[in-house]
Design a protein around this motif. Structure first.
Motif, short mmCIF file in Angstrom:
data_model
loop_
_atom_site.label_atom_id
_atom_site.label_comp_id
_atom_site.label_asym_id
_atom_site.label_seq_id
_atom_site.Cartn_x
_atom_site.Cartn_y
_atom_site.Cartn_z
N MET A 11 2.58 -11.20 3.60
CA MET A 11 4.38 -11.17 3.86
C MET A 11 4.43 -10.45 1.99
O MET A 11 3.92 -10.82 0.93
CB MET A 11 4.66 -12.11 3.43
CG MET A 11 5.12 -13.51 4.48
SD MET A 11 5.75 -14.93 4.58
CE MET A 11 4.45 -15.85 2.60
N THR A 12 5.42 -9.42 1.97
CA THR A 12 4.81 -8.56 0.91
C THR A 12 6.14 -8.17 0.43
O THR A 12 6.94 -8.02 -0.82
CB THR A 12 4.67 -7.06 1.03
OG1 THR A 12 5.30 -6.57 1.92
CG2 THR A 12 2.45 -7.30 1.75
N VAL A 17 10.47 -12.04 4.66
CA VAL A 17 11.03 -13.26 4.11
C VAL A 17 12.65 -12.89 5.27
O VAL A 17 12.14 -14.59 6.22
CB VAL A 17 11.75 -13.27 2.55
CG1 VAL A 17 12.45 -14.71 2.52
CG2 VAL A 17 10.57 -13.87 2.18
N LEU A 37 7.24 -15.41 -2.09
CA LEU A 37 6.23 -14.76 -1.23
C LEU A 37 5.05 -14.74 -2.55
O LEU A 37 4.02 -14.60 -2.46
CB LEU A 37 7.37 -13.35 -2.13
CG LEU A 37 7.84 -12.93 -0.78
CD1 LEU A 37 8.90 -11.82 -1.34
CD2 LEU A 37 7.15 -12.44 0.63
N LYS A 40 2.47 -17.24 -1.46
CA LYS A 40 2.49 -16.71 0.38
C LYS A 40 2.39 -17.83 0.83
O LYS A 40 1.62 -18.31 2.00
CB LYS A 40 1.00 -16.15 0.39
CG LYS A 40 1.62 -14.54 -0.44
CD LYS A 40 -0.06 -14.36 -0.19
CE LYS A 40 -0.34 -12.74 -1.58
NZ LYS A 40 0.10 -11.40 -0.41
#
Length: 70
Positions: A11-12, A17, A37, A40
């Motif tokens: 997830m970046t 999201v 985020l 994580k």
């Protein structure tokens, strides 16, 4: 009502999201999804009579993310 916090790699960004939130929203029994985020983590509140942690985990993997085992 059950609550789980899952460590998720990959997830970046905000799109990640949204992808996870939308995917988990398709599962009957999910009441709330919160994605962090920075940590994580994905926190999920769900009805254990309608879904389970395996189904939730499988959906996260299905949309392209990796769960980190504790």
């Amino acid at each position: 009502m059950a609550q789980e916090s899952l460590k998720v790699e990959g997830m970046t960004c905000q799109h990640c999201v949204e992808t996870i939130t939308e995917a988990l929203g398709t599962i009957v029994g999910i009441n709330k999804v919160a994605v962090d985020l920075d940590k994580k983590e994905v926190q999920v509140d769900y009805n254990g009579e309608k879904t389970n942690l395996q189904e939730i985990s499988d959906k996260i993997v299905e949309v392209g993310f990796e769960l980190v085992k504790n």
